[in-house]
Design an enzyme around this catalytic site. Structure first.
Site, PDB file in Angstrom:
ATOM      1  N   GLU A 277      -7.942  -2.381   7.485  1.00  0.00           N
ATOM      2  CA  GLU A 277      -8.025  -3.099   6.672  1.00  0.00           C
ATOM      3  C   GLU A 277      -9.650  -3.099   5.392  1.00  0.00           C
ATOM      4  OE1 GLU A 277      -5.290  -3.409   4.859  1.00  0.00           O
ATOM      5  OE2 GLU A 277      -4.492  -2.844   6.746  1.00  0.00           O
ATOM      6  N   TRP A 280     -10.599   0.121   4.141  1.00  0.00           N
ATOM      7  CA  TRP A 280      -9.441   0.120   2.868  1.00  0.00           C
ATOM      8  C   TRP A 280     -10.294  -0.336   1.994  1.00  0.00           C
ATOM      9  CZ3 TRP A 280      -5.412   2.331   1.035  1.00  0.00           C
ATOM     10  CH2 TRP A 280      -4.577   3.705   1.498  1.00  0.00           C
ATOM     11  N   TRP A 309       5.754   3.138 -19.657  1.00  0.00           N
ATOM     12  CA  TRP A 309       6.110   2.016 -19.329  1.00  0.00           C
ATOM     13  C   TRP A 309       6.687   1.040 -20.745  1.00  0.00           C
ATOM     14  CZ3 TRP A 309       5.400   1.427 -14.236  1.00  0.00           C
ATOM     15  CH2 TRP A 309       4.586   3.030 -13.956  1.00  0.00           C
ATOM     16  N   ASN A 344      -1.516 -10.086   1.520  1.00  0.00           N
ATOM     17  CA  ASN A 344      -1.169  -8.598   0.941  1.00  0.00           C
ATOM     18  C   ASN A 344       0.155  -7.651   1.110  1.00  0.00           C
ATOM     19  OD1 ASN A 344      -2.369  -5.898   0.936  1.00  0.00           O
ATOM     20  ND2 ASN A 344      -1.478  -5.472   2.685  1.00  0.00           N
ATOM     21  N   TRP A 362       1.596  -0.815 -14.848  1.00  0.00           N
ATOM     22  CA  TRP A 362       0.778  -1.644 -13.296  1.00  0.00           C
ATOM     23  C   TRP A 362      -0.659  -2.338 -13.912  1.00  0.00           C
ATOM     24  CZ3 TRP A 362      -4.500   0.166 -14.170  1.00  0.00           C
ATOM     25  CH2 TRP A 362      -4.634   1.639 -14.431  1.00  0.00           C
ATOM     26  N   TRP A 385      -2.636  -2.337  -6.944  1.00  0.00           N
ATOM     27  CA  TRP A 385      -1.655  -2.104  -7.884  1.00  0.00           C
ATOM     28  C   TRP A 385      -1.730  -0.126  -8.567  1.00  0.00           C
ATOM     29  CZ3 TRP A 385       1.639  -4.510 -10.806  1.00  0.00           C
ATOM     30  CH2 TRP A 385       1.342  -5.946  -9.915  1.00  0.00           C
TER      31      TRP A 385
HETATM   32  C1  LIG Z   1      -1.572  -4.863  -6.024  1.00  0.00           C
HETATM   33  C2  LIG Z   1      -2.481  -5.506  -4.777  1.00  0.00           C
HETATM   34  C3  LIG Z   1      -3.543  -6.430  -4.773  1.00  0.00           C
HETATM   35  C4  LIG Z   1      -4.658  -6.835  -4.148  1.00  0.00           C
HETATM   36  N1  LIG Z   1      -6.488  -7.241  -4.737  1.00  0.00           N
HETATM   37  C5  LIG Z   1      -6.861  -7.875  -4.441  1.00  0.00           C
HETATM   38  C6  LIG Z   1      -7.599  -8.328  -4.692  1.00  0.00           C
HETATM   39  O1  LIG Z   1      -7.917  -8.490  -6.065  1.00  0.00           O
HETATM   40  N2  LIG Z   1      -8.767  -8.808  -4.266  1.00  0.00           N
HETATM   41  C7  LIG Z   1      -9.253  -8.456  -2.870  1.00  0.00           C
HETATM   42  O2  LIG Z   1      -9.723  -8.533  -2.455  1.00  0.00           O
HETATM   43  N3  LIG Z   1      -7.548  -7.810  -2.585  1.00  0.00           N
HETATM   44  C8  LIG Z   1      -6.592  -7.311  -3.329  1.00  0.00           C
HETATM   45  N4  LIG Z   1      -5.680  -6.913  -2.558  1.00  0.00           N
HETATM   46  C9  LIG Z   1      -5.996  -6.510  -0.974  1.00  0.00           C
HETATM   47  C10 LIG Z   1      -5.643  -7.373  -0.166  1.00  0.00           C
HETATM   48  O3  LIG Z   1      -4.164  -7.918  -0.545  1.00  0.00           O
HETATM   49  C11 LIG Z   1      -6.686  -8.928   0.798  1.00  0.00           C
HETATM   50  O4  LIG Z   1      -7.673  -8.155   0.762  1.00  0.00           O
HETATM   51  C12 LIG Z   1      -5.866  -9.462   1.581  1.00  0.00           C
HETATM   52  O5  LIG Z   1      -4.718  -9.878   1.225  1.00  0.00           O
HETATM   53  C13 LIG Z   1      -6.554 -10.654   1.923  1.00  0.00           C
HETATM   54  O6  LIG Z   1      -5.683 -11.552   2.583  1.00  0.00           O
HETATM   55  P1  LIG Z   1      -7.056 -11.289   3.871  1.00  0.00           P
HETATM   56  O7  LIG Z   1      -8.677 -11.980   4.107  1.00  0.00           O
HETATM   57  O8  LIG Z   1      -6.564 -11.967   5.213  1.00  0.00           O
HETATM   58  O9  LIG Z   1      -6.972 -10.069   4.769  1.00  0.00           O
HETATM   59  P2  LIG Z   1      -7.300  -9.102   6.717  1.00  0.00           P
HETATM   60  O10 LIG Z   1      -5.956  -8.361   6.144  1.00  0.00           O
HETATM   61  O11 LIG Z   1      -7.651 -10.419   6.829  1.00  0.00           O
HETATM   62  O12 LIG Z   1      -8.329  -7.764   5.993  1.00  0.00           O
HETATM   63  C14 LIG Z   1      -9.831  -8.214   6.471  1.00  0.00           C
HETATM   64  C15 LIG Z   1     -10.319  -7.646   4.920  1.00  0.00           C
HETATM   65  O13 LIG Z   1     -10.193  -6.451   4.720  1.00  0.00           O
HETATM   66  C16 LIG Z   1      -9.958  -6.399   3.228  1.00  0.00           C
HETATM   67  N5  LIG Z   1      -8.395  -5.439   2.236  1.00  0.00           N
HETATM   68  C17 LIG Z   1      -7.182  -5.458   3.641  1.00  0.00           C
HETATM   69  N6  LIG Z   1      -6.549  -5.298   2.739  1.00  0.00           N
HETATM   70  C18 LIG Z   1      -6.906  -4.514   1.645  1.00  0.00           C
HETATM   71  C19 LIG Z   1      -6.604  -3.611   0.969  1.00  0.00           C
HETATM   72  N7  LIG Z   1      -5.200  -3.391   0.690  1.00  0.00           N
HETATM   73  N8  LIG Z   1      -7.872  -3.709   0.567  1.00  0.00           N
HETATM   74  C20 LIG Z   1      -8.369  -3.691  -0.119  1.00  0.00           C
HETATM   75  N9  LIG Z   1      -8.937  -4.816   0.784  1.00  0.00           N
HETATM   76  C21 LIG Z   1      -8.182  -4.607   1.605  1.00  0.00           C
HETATM   77  C22 LIG Z   1     -10.589  -7.794   2.374  1.00  0.00           C
HETATM   78  O14 LIG Z   1     -11.599  -8.303   1.936  1.00  0.00           O
HETATM   79  C23 LIG Z   1      -9.644  -8.708   3.435  1.00  0.00           C
HETATM   80  O15 LIG Z   1     -10.187 -10.160   3.616  1.00  0.00           O
HETATM   81  C24 LIG Z   1      -4.727  -6.582  -3.158  1.00  0.00           C
HETATM   82  C25 LIG Z   1      -3.977  -5.692  -2.743  1.00  0.00           C
HETATM   83  C26 LIG Z   1      -2.212  -5.298  -3.752  1.00  0.00           C
HETATM   84  C27 LIG Z   1      -1.773  -4.518  -2.865  1.00  0.00           C
END
Ligand SMILES: Cc1cc2nc3c(=O)[nH]c(=O)nc-3n(C[C@H](O)[C@H](O)[C@H](O)COP(=O)(O)OP(=O)(O)OC[C@H]3O[C@@H](n4cnc5c(N)ncnc54)[C@H](O)[C@@H]3O)c2cc1C
Length: 470
Positions: A277, A280, A309, A344, A362, A385
């Site tokens: 993650e 990502w 859209w 997420n 989106w 998105w």
């Molecule tokens: C439509 C959509 C919009 C999103 N918008 C944002 C946003 O504005 N800001 C944001 O930080 N994340 C965003 N995310 C990614 C992700 O949903 C969040 O980072 C995550 O839910 C944060 O929870 P956590 O800290 O418990 O993550 P964990 O699952 O514990 O992951 C650890 C860290 O990895 C990073 N991470 C995890 N998943 C992703 C991912 N898919 N993409 C990029 N980084 C990721 C984050 O920094 C996160 O804190 C988005 C995902 C989607 C599908």
């Protein structure tokens, strides 16, 4: 004096610009000062959520206090727009006799333009250094020197580069002068939502590190099996800290390595799912630097610009308010509106619903998320998105459409999450919770809306919309 410009990096640990300024100051027997620039009009144009602004300013007050203990004065400047920043900084540089400016490089287009103007207009050297990713954004490229267009090969190349280069965490600087007094900014009484966000995301020094440690000790080994269940605390909940740079991704890596004895480098190894993650996060940041159009409302897949859209303000409002008639979508949106954060799996579900069920752009969803999220981050939000909409950097074809009912059944099987956010469904038996409408009708309960679209039909229409592009 060496001047450090703090932006989305409100930390002392692993801050290469701060470390460089302190090093240079010591060599030249100078002091260090710091600055943060509030630019509310620009923030609003970038849809920054009110709760995110409050979170950043609350953190800034904490950071100012710890910097003052180290003998580093933090200045706060206020301008409306980014194009006023060079003049504001030039005035500070002159007034305080700064010899150089140090900052961590930005990745977004407007921010990079602002920084280029600062470099041109300041009379002192400006040092912008990488620091928001583990590996410098833009440095992980294909054999042909191009951006990776999909995640898996990027992650392989990223892991290879990490193994070769390693990753070290810079220690926080020691005192550079005698402690100073610190006058925190007086902030208005927080709204109920802001108070909730500040309680969920404490900003005191060490809070982010403590949450990281707790997650690694208690939950990282179960992350793969728990991370998709929004009713559980199966993820790290670090995103607001990472987005504001209160925690660095290299700190996350170092803590993971310490917890496991070594970094997991391949799928299946304990802890790899979580590291993935973080990759990502790096992927979307690298992409934003290499493809600047992503900062400018353009889709990654250029041919999808022609997608038709729909425009439907009533449908958009129902989605925003959590009144679509699909319980998992509605619970997720109400959670976002009431906490400034969303899990997420739910972000993926509601994004798929907006684009593939309601056929709304989106860009509308991206803006709405940004205007609500405490962790709003252009790269991750835009990447997420576009991934969900089928316009982004994604190996999967556009006909991946999430079924909101089966997603709810799979990831919230007992409805714990739904019941928490949709009190009007609290009494619905588990078996009917994801499609409660018949049960509610029989009971004469009318608080919850009927499904606003037929998913099967909407899915076919979404696929047809994409097929027309071929
Ligand atoms: C439509 C959509 C919009 C999103 N918008 C944002 C946003 O504005 N800001 C944001 O930080 N994340 C965003 N995310 C990614 C992700 O949903 C969040 O980072 C995550 O839910 C944060 O929870 P956590 O800290 O418990 O993550 P964990 O699952 O514990 O992951 C650890 C860290 O990895 C990073 N991470 C995890 N998943 C992703 C991912 N898919 N993409 C990029 N980084 C990721 C984050 O920094 C996160 O804190 C988005 C995902 C989607 C599908």
């Amino acid at each position: 004096m060496q001047l450090v410009w703090f932006r989305q990096d409100l930390r002392l640990v692993d801050h290469p610009a701060l470390s460089a300024a302190v090093r240079q100051a010591r060599q030249q027997n100078q002091t260090v000062e710091a600055v943060f620039i509030i630019s509310r009009a620009q923030w609003r144009r970038h849809q920054m959520a009110q709760v995110r602004e409050r979170f950043l300013l609350a953190r800034l007050n904490e950071l100012g206090a710890v910097l003052a203990e180290l003998g580093i004065r933090l200045h706060r400047l206020e301008v409306d727009w980014f194009d006023e920043v060079p003049a504001a900084l030039a005035a500070l540089v002159q007034a305080r006799g700064a010899r150089a400016l140090h900052a961590i490089s930005a990745i977004e287009v407007d921010e990079r333009r602002r920084d280029a103007a600062v470099s041109r207009q300041l009379s002192v050297p400006c040092h912008f250094v990488p620091g928001c990713c583990v590996l410098p954004p833009g440095s992980v490229l294909t054999g042909k020197g191009e951006a990776f267009k999909v995640f898996t090969p990027f992650s392989r190349a990223w892991l290879k580069a990490l193994a070769a280069q390693g990753s070290t965490v810079l220690p926080p600087p020691g005192p550079v002068a005698a402690p100073l007094g610190w006058q925190p900014m007086s902030l208005p009484r927080p709204t109920a939502l802001e108070a909730r966000v500040l309680a969920d995301w404490p900003v005191v020094e060490g809070a982010a590190e403590a949450r990281l440690t707790q997650f690694l000790e208690r939950a990282v080994l179960d992350y793969e099996s728990q991370r998709d269940l929004p009713a559980r605390e199966g993820t790290a909940r670090l995103s607001a800290y990472l987005a504001a740079g209160i925690l660095s991704p290299r700190q996350c890596l170092a803590a993971l390595q310490q917890r496991l004895g070594r970094l997991p480098f391949s799928r299946g190894e304990p802890g790899f799912a979580w590291l993935n993650e973080l990759i990502w996060r790096e992927f979307y940041r690298h992409l934003l630097v290499l493809e600047p159009r992503l900062s400018m409302d353009q889709p990654f897949q250029l041919h999808t610009r022609a997608l038709a859209w729909r425009q439907d303000e009533a449908a958009f409002a129902a989605w925003c308010q959590g009144r679509t008639g699909y319980p998992i979508v509605d619970a997720a949106m109400r959670c976002l509106n009431q906490t400034g954060w969303m899990h997420n799996r739910l972000r993926m579900i509601v994004a798929s619903f907006l684009t593939k069920d309601l056929h709304l752009s989106w860009r509308q969803g991206e803006d709405y998320f940004m205007s609500r999220l405490v962790d709003g981050d252009l790269a991750a939000n835009n990447g997420g998105w576009q991934w969900a909409a089928g316009t982004g950097a994604d190996a999967a074809p556009y006909f991946r459409v999430f079924n909101p009912t089966t997603q709810g059944q799979r990831f919230d099987p007992k409805g714990d999450f739904i019941r928490r956010w949709l009190p009007e469904l609290a009494a619905v038996p588990d078996a009917y919770l994801h499609t409660p409408h018949d049960w509610l009708r029989i009971k004469g309960l009318r608080d919850y809306p009927a499904p606003m679209v037929d998913h099967a039909l909407a899915r076919q229409q979404a696929i047809a919309m994409f097929q027309q592009l071929e």
